[in-house]
Design an enzyme around this catalytic site. Sequence first.
Site, PDB file in Angstrom:
ATOM      1  N   ASP A 175     -13.022   2.696  -0.750  1.00  0.00           N
ATOM      2  CA  ASP A 175     -12.222   3.085   0.405  1.00  0.00           C
ATOM      3  C   ASP A 175     -12.524   4.531   0.772  1.00  0.00           C
ATOM      4  O   ASP A 175     -12.843   5.360  -0.083  1.00  0.00           O
ATOM      5  CB  ASP A 175     -10.738   2.918   0.059  1.00  0.00           C
ATOM      6  CG  ASP A 175      -9.836   2.899   1.280  1.00  0.00           C
ATOM      7  OD1 ASP A 175     -10.346   2.695   2.389  1.00  0.00           O
ATOM      8  OD2 ASP A 175      -8.618   3.070   1.107  1.00  0.00           O
ATOM      9  N   HIS A 176     -12.424   4.816   2.058  1.00  0.00           N
ATOM     10  CA  HIS A 176     -12.480   6.175   2.619  1.00  0.00           C
ATOM     11  C   HIS A 176     -13.693   6.964   2.131  1.00  0.00           C
ATOM     12  O   HIS A 176     -13.577   7.963   1.424  1.00  0.00           O
ATOM     13  CB  HIS A 176     -11.211   6.944   2.279  1.00  0.00           C
ATOM     14  CG  HIS A 176      -9.973   6.358   2.884  1.00  0.00           C
ATOM     15  ND1 HIS A 176      -8.764   6.994   2.872  1.00  0.00           N
ATOM     16  CD2 HIS A 176      -9.752   5.182   3.524  1.00  0.00           C
ATOM     17  CE1 HIS A 176      -7.841   6.247   3.460  1.00  0.00           C
ATOM     18  NE2 HIS A 176      -8.436   5.131   3.868  1.00  0.00           N
ATOM     19  N   HIS A 221      -7.779  -0.192  -4.052  1.00  0.00           N
ATOM     20  CA  HIS A 221      -8.627   0.650  -3.210  1.00  0.00           C
ATOM     21  C   HIS A 221      -9.193   1.739  -4.122  1.00  0.00           C
ATOM     22  O   HIS A 221      -8.460   2.627  -4.567  1.00  0.00           O
ATOM     23  CB  HIS A 221      -7.823   1.294  -2.080  1.00  0.00           C
ATOM     24  CG  HIS A 221      -7.442   0.341  -0.993  1.00  0.00           C
ATOM     25  ND1 HIS A 221      -6.729   0.731   0.115  1.00  0.00           N
ATOM     26  CD2 HIS A 221      -7.688  -0.976  -0.832  1.00  0.00           C
ATOM     27  CE1 HIS A 221      -6.543  -0.311   0.911  1.00  0.00           C
ATOM     28  NE2 HIS A 221      -7.118  -1.358   0.349  1.00  0.00           N
ATOM     29  N   HIS A 261       0.839  -1.203   0.000  1.00  0.00           N
ATOM     30  CA  HIS A 261       0.000   0.000   0.000  1.00  0.00           C
ATOM     31  C   HIS A 261       0.875   1.253   0.000  1.00  0.00           C
ATOM     32  O   HIS A 261       1.911   1.287   0.662  1.00  0.00           O
ATOM     33  CB  HIS A 261      -0.899  -0.013   1.251  1.00  0.00           C
ATOM     34  CG  HIS A 261      -1.967   1.031   1.246  1.00  0.00           C
ATOM     35  ND1 HIS A 261      -1.714   2.368   1.461  1.00  0.00           N
ATOM     36  CD2 HIS A 261      -3.314   0.928   1.066  1.00  0.00           C
ATOM     37  CE1 HIS A 261      -2.848   3.042   1.410  1.00  0.00           C
ATOM     38  NE2 HIS A 261      -3.834   2.193   1.164  1.00  0.00           N
ATOM     39  N   CYS A 272      -3.939   2.076  -4.420  1.00  0.00           N
ATOM     40  CA  CYS A 272      -4.874   2.938  -3.690  1.00  0.00           C
ATOM     41  C   CYS A 272      -5.005   4.241  -4.470  1.00  0.00           C
ATOM     42  O   CYS A 272      -4.102   5.088  -4.449  1.00  0.00           O
ATOM     43  CB  CYS A 272      -4.377   3.184  -2.265  1.00  0.00           C
ATOM     44  SG  CYS A 272      -5.555   4.120  -1.278  1.00  0.00           S
ATOM     45  N   TYR A 327     -15.228   4.744   7.010  1.00  0.00           N
ATOM     46  CA  TYR A 327     -15.647   3.354   6.840  1.00  0.00           C
ATOM     47  C   TYR A 327     -17.065   3.098   7.337  1.00  0.00           C
ATOM     48  O   TYR A 327     -17.419   1.961   7.637  1.00  0.00           O
ATOM     49  CB  TYR A 327     -14.666   2.414   7.546  1.00  0.00           C
ATOM     50  CG  TYR A 327     -13.304   2.416   6.904  1.00  0.00           C
ATOM     51  CD1 TYR A 327     -13.044   1.643   5.785  1.00  0.00           C
ATOM     52  CD2 TYR A 327     -12.289   3.216   7.406  1.00  0.00           C
ATOM     53  CE1 TYR A 327     -11.805   1.659   5.180  1.00  0.00           C
ATOM     54  CE2 TYR A 327     -11.034   3.241   6.804  1.00  0.00           C
ATOM     55  CZ  TYR A 327     -10.803   2.466   5.698  1.00  0.00           C
ATOM     56  OH  TYR A 327      -9.568   2.486   5.097  1.00  0.00           O
TER      57      TYR A 327
END
Length: 324
Positions: free
Chosen positions: A282-283, A240, A175, A214, A297
């Site tokens: 994600d996020h 992601h 990541h 990501c 999340y």
Amino acid sequence: MKLSLILPPTPDERWDLAKQMGVTDAVVHTLEIGDGTCPHEYDPLLQWVNRFRNAGIDVAVFEGSVPISDVTRLGLPGRDEEIEKFCTFLRNLGRIGVPVVCYDWMGGIRWARTAQSVPTRGGAVTTAYDNEQMSAGPTPDIPDLTAEDLWDNLEYFLERVVPVAEEAGVKLGLHPDDPPREEVRGVPRIINSVEAYDRVLDIYDSPHNGVTFCQGNFAAMGVDIPETIRHFGDRINFVHFRDVDGDADKFVETFHDDGPTDMLAAMKAYKDVGFDGPMRPDHVPTMAGEDNTNPGYETKGRLFAIGYMKGLLEQVDADADADN
């Protein structure tokens, strides 16, 4: 590709919601576990995975605080023992049939945000980073180290774990640093550019030594997202799917359909390179009725994102059919 969601290791409403959205693959993130740790032994891992399988859900990825810490990242005494635990973890996931592990190389300070309730579209709230504010805080109490020290430690790690990952049939996805800066509060960071990833992939040339792409972090690097997806191609082992507005010095997270990145072009690039691994939203912003106890999340934003991602995939497929 496999659209996935982070799901807790014990059943709750989110398992049912995921299946109702048509999601059949789970990402086990250790932040969802009470003490934030992840076992490396066969029996507890098997019990977790079987719990999902018995509910009709496959486990596609383990990520978060997998069995690696700053002991290994910073090259501290005990890293050989910790690396051996990580290798045991990989062997056991291979026996159980979990195909991907996501890890990071952020030493001292990991995921960093300076705000967790910034207003965004329709009164939803989201997370943000401001390096000027971050830099005013204390420097972590860790041994002095340079960027090259981190590189040496990463090379030491990869040379020992990638052969085990190959034997186990488990792919590693590194990541990016979040935020992808050269340092945070004086602590160096190295996984912060396309060139850095090229160096990582050259350390041990194997499909099992790959990228967690990501998107938000790569967007904060200032790169062209579809072009960079094509650059890494089959070395992308996990995605992601997210977006940010800003750069590595200052950014805010956005709704998936409300950021600067052309998300349809990104999805097309994944299809073009033949990516068939796990991809999760994600996020996400926290939406109405949610208490923001888990910033980034909460459930509604992730369900919205899955629907948006499925729509993008349908459009990519429709465009491909039209071209043929």
